[in-house]
Design an enzyme around this catalytic site. Structure first.
Site, PDB file in Angstrom:
ATOM      1  N   GLU A  88       0.650  -1.374   0.164  1.00 56.63           N
ATOM      2  CA  GLU A  88       0.058  -0.087   0.159  1.00 56.63           C
ATOM      3  C   GLU A  88       1.080   1.248  -0.113  1.00 56.63           C
ATOM      4  O   GLU A  88       1.211   1.792   0.323  1.00 56.63           O
ATOM      5  CB  GLU A  88      -1.205   0.457   1.289  1.00 56.63           C
ATOM      6  CG  GLU A  88       0.132  -0.052   2.615  1.00 56.63           C
ATOM      7  CD  GLU A  88      -1.381  -0.130   3.511  1.00 56.63           C
ATOM      8  OE1 GLU A  88      -2.076  -1.327   3.543  1.00 56.63           O
ATOM      9  OE2 GLU A  88      -1.191   0.600   4.337  1.00 56.63           O
ATOM     10  N   CYS A 101       3.657   8.769   0.083  1.00 56.31           N
ATOM     11  CA  CYS A 101       4.400   7.945   1.248  1.00 56.31           C
ATOM     12  C   CYS A 101       4.741   6.380   1.033  1.00 56.31           C
ATOM     13  O   CYS A 101       3.607   5.420   0.675  1.00 56.31           O
ATOM     14  CB  CYS A 101       3.099   7.237   3.199  1.00 56.31           C
ATOM     15  SG  CYS A 101       4.676   7.081   3.700  1.00 56.31           S
ATOM     16  N   CYS A 108       6.695  -7.186   7.014  1.00 59.61           N
ATOM     17  CA  CYS A 108       7.820  -6.123   7.776  1.00 59.61           C
ATOM     18  C   CYS A 108       8.220  -7.372   8.289  1.00 59.61           C
ATOM     19  O   CYS A 108       7.533  -7.772   9.229  1.00 59.61           O
ATOM     20  CB  CYS A 108       7.928  -4.991   8.735  1.00 59.61           C
ATOM     21  SG  CYS A 108       8.943  -3.991   9.371  1.00 59.61           S
ATOM     22  N   CYS A 112       7.912  -4.081  14.942  1.00 58.63           N
ATOM     23  CA  CYS A 112       7.334  -3.808  16.805  1.00 58.63           C
ATOM     24  C   CYS A 112       5.968  -3.968  16.872  1.00 58.63           C
ATOM     25  O   CYS A 112       5.209  -4.378  15.638  1.00 58.63           O
ATOM     26  CB  CYS A 112       7.045  -2.201  15.272  1.00 58.63           C
ATOM     27  SG  CYS A 112       9.229  -1.747  15.001  1.00 58.63           S
ATOM     28  N   CYS A 115       2.433  -2.086  15.577  1.00 57.38           N
ATOM     29  CA  CYS A 115       2.442  -1.425  14.099  1.00 57.38           C
ATOM     30  C   CYS A 115       1.968  -2.993  13.307  1.00 57.38           C
ATOM     31  O   CYS A 115       2.134  -3.749  13.445  1.00 57.38           O
ATOM     32  CB  CYS A 115       3.412  -1.792  13.738  1.00 57.38           C
ATOM     33  SG  CYS A 115       3.726  -1.521  11.882  1.00 57.38           S
ATOM     34  N   CYS A 329      -1.327   3.811   8.630  1.00 56.61           N
ATOM     35  CA  CYS A 329      -0.138   2.295   8.495  1.00 56.61           C
ATOM     36  C   CYS A 329      -0.479   1.237   8.862  1.00 56.61           C
ATOM     37  O   CYS A 329      -0.570   0.347   9.254  1.00 56.61           O
ATOM     38  CB  CYS A 329       0.456   3.169  10.210  1.00 56.61           C
ATOM     39  SG  CYS A 329       0.695   4.333  10.004  1.00 56.61           S
TER      40      CYS A 329
HETATM   41  N1  SAH Z   1      10.270   1.077   9.312  1.00 52.15           N
HETATM   42  C1  SAH Z   1      10.861   1.949   9.076  1.00 52.15           C
HETATM   43  C2  SAH Z   1       9.313   3.205   8.538  1.00 52.15           C
HETATM   44  C3  SAH Z   1       7.619   2.631   8.265  1.00 52.15           C
HETATM   45  S1  SAH Z   1       6.694   2.408   9.612  1.00 52.15           S
HETATM   46  C4  SAH Z   1      10.348   3.042  11.050  1.00 52.15           C
HETATM   47  O1  SAH Z   1      10.240   1.687  11.578  1.00 52.15           O
HETATM   48  O2  SAH Z   1      10.273   3.437  10.763  1.00 52.15           O
HETATM   49  C5  SAH Z   1       6.523   4.620   9.562  1.00 52.15           C
HETATM   50  C6  SAH Z   1       6.370   5.222  11.527  1.00 52.15           C
HETATM   51  O3  SAH Z   1       5.311   4.653  12.178  1.00 52.15           O
HETATM   52  C7  SAH Z   1       7.006   4.572  12.299  1.00 52.15           C
HETATM   53  O4  SAH Z   1       7.495   5.924  13.373  1.00 52.15           O
HETATM   54  C8  SAH Z   1       5.924   3.414  12.979  1.00 52.15           C
HETATM   55  O5  SAH Z   1       6.575   3.216  14.155  1.00 52.15           O
HETATM   56  C9  SAH Z   1       4.779   4.047  12.609  1.00 52.15           C
HETATM   57  N2  SAH Z   1       3.312   3.865  13.334  1.00 52.15           N
HETATM   58  C10 SAH Z   1       3.585   2.308  12.978  1.00 52.15           C
HETATM   59  N3  SAH Z   1       2.681   2.083  13.508  1.00 52.15           N
HETATM   60  C11 SAH Z   1       1.783   2.888  13.831  1.00 52.15           C
HETATM   61  C12 SAH Z   1       0.468   2.913  14.259  1.00 52.15           C
HETATM   62  N4  SAH Z   1      -0.046   2.234  14.813  1.00 52.15           N
HETATM   63  N5  SAH Z   1       0.051   4.214  14.483  1.00 52.15           N
HETATM   64  C13 SAH Z   1       0.900   5.270  14.206  1.00 52.15           C
HETATM   65  N6  SAH Z   1       2.555   5.719  14.273  1.00 52.15           N
HETATM   66  C14 SAH Z   1       2.345   3.801  13.010  1.00 52.15           C
END
Ligand code: SAH
Length: 341
Positions: A88, A101, A108, A112, A115, A329
Site C-alpha cells: 500500500e 508515502c 516487515c 514492532c 504496528c 499504517c
Molecule cells: N520501518 C520504518 C518505517 C515504517 S513505519 C520505521 O520503523 O520507521 C513509519 C512510522 O509509523 C514509524 O515511526 C512507526 O513506528 C509508526 N507506526 C507504525 N504503526 C503505527 C500506528 N498504528 N500508529 C501510528 N504510528 C505507527
C-alpha cells in the site's frame, strides 16, 4: 525486456550502450517517461529504427491498483504486484503540496508490537520498479506534481537500502519527478550500520528515526530491534548523519497510552535529545483491530508536548492522515491480506 522504472539514469545509459544506442538518449527517454508520463515508447520523438529497438527492449512496470480509499487529507492505494503480493501507498494532501508515502517491502520483519505491518511477516524486498511504480500510479491518478516523498510505508527501508538508493536517485531526476532531496524523508527503526551507509551515500535525504521510548529497557518491550541496537548507538549514528549532511534529525515518538507517555518519559527524552540537532515528531497512535495498545488521551499528549517544549526541544505533531478512512499504517493491507487468506 527491461523495466524502465527499475533503472537510474546511469543504469539506463549503460543499458542503451549495451543495445548499441547512444547513452545520451536517456536524456530524451527519462523526461518523456517521468515528466510527460509516457508509457508507450513508440511515441518518443526519435527515429523509427531507434523506437523499434527501444520498444522491443523496454517496458514500464505499471502497478495494478485493487483498492483506493479517499479522504480529505489522504488517499490510500492498495496495489497487487505481479506475483500477487499486496502493498500500500498513501497520498498525503498537504496545503503546501502532495506527498507520497511509499512501501519498501512486502510485510516487515521488525516486529514492532504496536504496528499492523509487523503482524504480516516480510515476504520480500520491493524492487526499484515496484517502488517507483507506486509514485507513478499516484502521479497519473492525481494529475498533479508530487512535491515530497516519505519512505515510511510498509517495511524497513534500510533493509532494502540498495534499491531505496536507486529509488531516491530516480525520484530526484530534474526533468522527471524532480522531487528535491530536501523533500525526501526516510524513516527507520534504527538499523545502525545502515545509517552510516546512508550517510556515506550521495543522497542526503531527511532522516527520521522511530525512537518511541527514552530508554532501552522500555524500547525493548515494544520494539524487538532495540535488542540489536541501543539508543546510544542509534544516536551516535544519527548525529554522524546529521553532521555529515547538515541535516536536522527527526525522532518519531508514537503516543501509547500508559506505556511511553508519562511526564518522566518526556523529561528523560528531553535530556537524551537536548544536545542534538533534532526535533521530535509526536505521532498519535492509530490502533489496528485487536491491538493491545491505545492512543494516549489528548491531554496526556499535550502534557508530554509541553515538557519537551519547556526543555527546548523542537516538537511537531503528525496529523492523523488516513485515519478517517481507517487506513493508516499498514491497516488496509493487513485487513485485505487477512480476508484473502
Ligand atoms: N520501518 C520504518 C518505517 C515504517 S513505519 C520505521 O520503523 O520507521 C513509519 C512510522 O509509523 C514509524 O515511526 C512507526 O513506528 C509508526 N507506526 C507504525 N504503526 C503505527 C500506528 N498504528 N500508529 C501510528 N504510528 C505507527
Amino acid at each position: 525486456m527491461t523495466d524502465i522504472y527499475g533503472l537510474t539514469p546511469a543504469k539506463l545509459a549503460e543499458k542503451l550502450k549495451e543495445l548499441g544506442e547512444k547513452p545520451s538518449r536517456a536524456g530524451i527517454i527519462l523526461p518523456a517517461v517521468y515528466g510527460e508520463l509516457l508509457t508507450d515508447l513508440t511515441a518518443l520523438p526519435l527515429k523509427k529504427e531507434t523506437i523499434e529497438k527501444l520498444s522491443g527492449n523496454f517496458f514500464s512496470g505499471e502497478l495494478e491498483c485493487v483498492k483506493k480509499l479517499v479522504s480529505d487529507s489522504a488517499d490510500k492505494y492498495l496495489f497487487r504486484l505481479s506475483d500477487g503480493d499486496l502493498i500500500e501507498s498513501v497520498l498525503m494532501k498537504h496545503e503546501f503540496g502532495h506527498n507520497v508515502c511509499v512501501s519498501t517491502q512486502v510485510g516487515c520483519n521488525m516486529g514492532c508490537r504496536f504496528c499492523a505491518s509487523g503482524k504480516l511477516r516480510k515476504v520480500r524486498d520491493l524492487t526499484v520498479s515496484e517502488m517507483v511504480g507506486q509514485i507513478m500510479y499516484i502521479r497519473r491518478d492525481t494529475g498533479t506534481r508530487i512535491n515530497g516523498l516519505s519512505i515510511m510505508g510498509i517495511g524497513e527501508p534500510l533493509e532494502n537500502l540498495a534499491n531505496v538508493l536507486d529509488l531516491i536517485e530516480i525520484a530526484q531526476y530534474p526533468k522527471g519527478l524532480d522531487i528535491g532531496v530536501k523533500h525526501i524523508t526516510l524513516s527507520t527503526c534504527g538499523i545502525v550500520p545502515k545509517i552510516y551507509e546512508l550517510a556515506d551515500s550521495s543522497s542526503p535525504v531527511n532522516l527520521a528515526v522511530s525512537l518511541h521510548a527514552p530508554n532501552d529497557g522500555l524500547r525493548r518491550t515494544i520494539m524487538p530491534t532495540a535488542n540489536r541496537y541501543s539508543i546510544a548507538e542509534i544516536i551516535k549514528a544519527a548525529s554522524c548523519y546529521s553532521e555529515k549532511n547538515n541535516r536536522r534529525i527527526t525522532f518519531e515518538y508514537v503516543m501509547l497510552d500508559g506505556v511511553n507517555d508519562s511526564d518522566e518519559c518526556a523529561s528523560e527524552l528531553a535530556a537524551l535529545l537536548s544536545p542534538l540537532n533534532c526535533y521530535v515528531n509526536i505521532i498519535r497512535y492509530n490502533p489496528s483491530d485487536g491491538s493491545e495498545f491505545r492512543c494516549s488521551p489528548h491531554e496526556r499528549i499535550m502534557g508530554f508536548y509541553d515538557i519537551l517544549k519547556k526543555n527546548g526541544i523542537g516538537v511537531t505533531m503528525r496529523r492523523e492522515l488516513g485515519a478517517s478512512v481507517n487506513a493508516a499504517c499498514g491497516q488496509l493491507r493487513a485487513g485485505t491480506a487477512a480476508s484473502h487468506k
